[in-house]
Design a protein around this motif. Structure first.
Motif, mmCIF file in Angstrom:
data_model
loop_
_atom_site.group_PDB
_atom_site.id
_atom_site.type_symbol
_atom_site.label_atom_id
_atom_site.label_comp_id
_atom_site.label_asym_id
_atom_site.label_seq_id
_atom_site.Cartn_x
_atom_site.Cartn_y
_atom_site.Cartn_z
ATOM 1 N N GLY A 172 -6.240 6.001 -1.000
ATOM 2 C CA GLY A 172 -6.472 5.880 0.099
ATOM 3 C C GLY A 172 -7.924 5.250 0.062
ATOM 4 N N GLY A 173 -8.206 4.728 -0.576
ATOM 5 C CA GLY A 173 -9.675 4.185 -0.689
ATOM 6 C C GLY A 173 -10.845 4.898 -1.025
ATOM 7 N N LEU B 24 -9.594 4.189 7.257
ATOM 8 C CA LEU B 24 -9.350 5.125 6.104
ATOM 9 C C LEU B 24 -9.954 6.400 6.562
ATOM 10 N N GLN C 153 1.014 -1.207 0.011
ATOM 11 C CA GLN C 153 0.005 0.127 -0.016
ATOM 12 C C GLN C 153 1.037 1.210 -0.075
ATOM 13 N N TRP D 261 -0.741 -0.241 -4.333
ATOM 14 C CA TRP D 261 -2.309 -0.262 -4.100
ATOM 15 C C TRP D 261 -2.515 0.862 -3.222
ATOM 16 N N SER D 262 -4.187 0.947 -3.552
ATOM 17 C CA SER D 262 -4.908 2.204 -2.670
ATOM 18 C C SER D 262 -4.239 3.588 -3.012
ATOM 19 N N SER E 198 0.275 5.571 -0.560
ATOM 20 C CA SER E 198 -0.511 7.001 -1.050
ATOM 21 C C SER E 198 0.029 8.029 -0.094
ATOM 22 N N ARG F 211 -17.596 3.259 -0.534
ATOM 23 C CA ARG F 211 -16.820 2.232 0.110
ATOM 24 C C ARG F 211 -16.879 2.353 1.670
ATOM 25 N N ASN G 136 -2.310 2.326 7.382
ATOM 26 C CA ASN G 136 -2.279 3.642 6.841
ATOM 27 C C ASN G 136 -2.374 4.646 7.970
#
Ligand SMILES: NC(=O)c1ccc[n+]([C@@H]2O[C@H](COP(=O)([O-])OP(=O)(O)OC[C@H]3O[C@@H](n4cnc5c(N)ncnc54)[C@H](OP(=O)(O)O)[C@@H]3O)[C@@H](O)[C@H]2O)c1
Length: 335
Positions: A207-208, A245, A177, A203-204, A179, A226, A331
């Motif tokens: 941050g979703g 998140l 992950q 990925w992400s 970001s 989401r 995160n």
């Protein structure tokens, strides 16, 4: 990709949203197929899925969508996550990986996977067993390249050294992950990847969804988003994923992204994606659109270069303290 001859596009299409799911918003097969075709039509090549995404439906949808265009695609999938409650239905053992690969090939409707990734670390299987099994997949022609996902720096080194000791195929990529709200991989993981020949497909990157600027402190998340879906889920783990998140820290960073976007006359999504694309050590950015419009919004982000003034402010507000070893899945600020 890493120390290999594999070439991938700077943007990778993530397909975790493909097929309905009980706790994460999904998109149906028709929209997913439009997303795949639009992505390939723009000349991008790299597509990522996993055997667990939407219970295997993501692989089936991707497999049907790339039919007739298979050779235009660098197709990546993963194994490790549970496929049932049995002890041999998960992990990186020879028994599970062999069954998992056969099932993925069936669902994808192909005779080979271009990049086969270990979706997490399995401390119940000797890594020598894993690397020799994976090497057998490459020798049989069912897999072209090997990758890792969500490994700590120490686990990456152990995996690569195990492959080297066994004379087996080395790993060429890591999928962690990364970001503006999750920068834990910078301290150890990205430098270790560079030293040990692994590229990073991250990925992400939004941050979703938080870095699109669509969430705020005043209004509750929309039910169909989401985070709204996670908060509405009856699964206890979903709530803590939502809290990870959406919290004061991620909202502060998102506000700075929104401010930079307004100054530059672009979308916050473009700012967040441009930031992660240009970080040292990033080979490819895995986007996760749920609609065709979101795909177009994401791809526009790849045209932007962030000016130093905005990049410096984002760097400052999102910096993480050095802390405990990270596997790139957290995160929050490292403790
Ligand atoms: N290896 C791993 O363990 C792992 C873990 C997670 C993901 N991944 C991979 O990485 C991919 C991307 O991850 P991610 O889905 O978390 O990425 P992300 O880009 O951080 O989040 C995607 C979400 O952001 C929102 N979004 C995206 N584009 C938007 C736009 N233009 N405007 C407004 N909202 C937008 C959508 O939320 P809504 O759905 O709410 O509209 C979408 O579902 C996955 O598909 C998967 O392939 C790998």
């Amino acid at each position: 990709m890493g120390r290999s001859g594999l070439k991938v596009s700077r943007v990778c299409l993530g397909t975790m949203n493909f097929g309905p799911s009980d706790h994460v918003t999904g998109c149906d097969e028709a929209e997913a197929t439009r997303i795949v075709h639009a992505f390939l039509d723009r000349g991008h090549t790299f597509i990522d899925t996993a055997d667990v995404y939407t219970g295997g439906r993501s692989e089936e949808i991707v497999g049907r969508a790339v039919k007739g265009r298979r050779d235009d695609v660098v197709l990546a999938t993963k194994a490790f996550m549970p496929h049932g409650t049995g002890p041999n239905q998960r992990g990186l053992s020879r028994l599970h990986l062999t069954r998992a690969l056969e099932a993925s090939l069936r669902r994808l409707g192909t005779d080979h996977v271009d990049l086969y990734q270990c979706h997490g670390w399995d401390d119940t299987t000797p890594f020598e067993e894993t690397v020799t099994t994976l090497d057998g997949f490459v020798r049989s022609g069912k897999v072209r390249y090997l990758g890792l996902s969500n490994f700590t720096a120490a686990q990456i080194v152990e995996a690569q050294w195990a492959a080297q000791r066994a004379g087996a195929t080395p790993f060429v990529s890591l999928q962690p992950q990364y970001s503006l709200v999750a920068r834990g991989i910078e301290a150890e993981i990205l430098p270790v990847c560079a030293r040990h020949g692994l590229g990073a497909a991250v990925w992400s990157p939004l941050g979703g969804g938080v870095l699109t600027g669509r969430y705020g402190r005043e209004a509750a998340p929309a039910a169909e988003s989401r985070i709204g879906r996670l908060l509405g889920s009856s699964l206890p783990a979903a709530r803590s994923v939502a809290d990870g998140l959406l919290n004061d820290r991620t909202l502060d960073i998102a506000a700075e992204v929104v401010k930079a976007a307004a100054e530059l006359g672009v979308t916050p999504t473009a700012v967040a994606l441009a930031w992660v694309r240009d970080r040292p050590g990033v080979t490819s950015v895995i986007i996760g659109p749920r609609t065709l419009d979101q795909l177009h919004g994401n791809l526009e982000g790849f045209a932007l270069t962030l000016p130093a003034r905005q990049a410096d402010r984002l760097e400052e507000i999102s910096r993480m303290e050095k802390g405990a070893p990270d596997n790139g899945t957290t995160n929050t600020r490292a403790a």
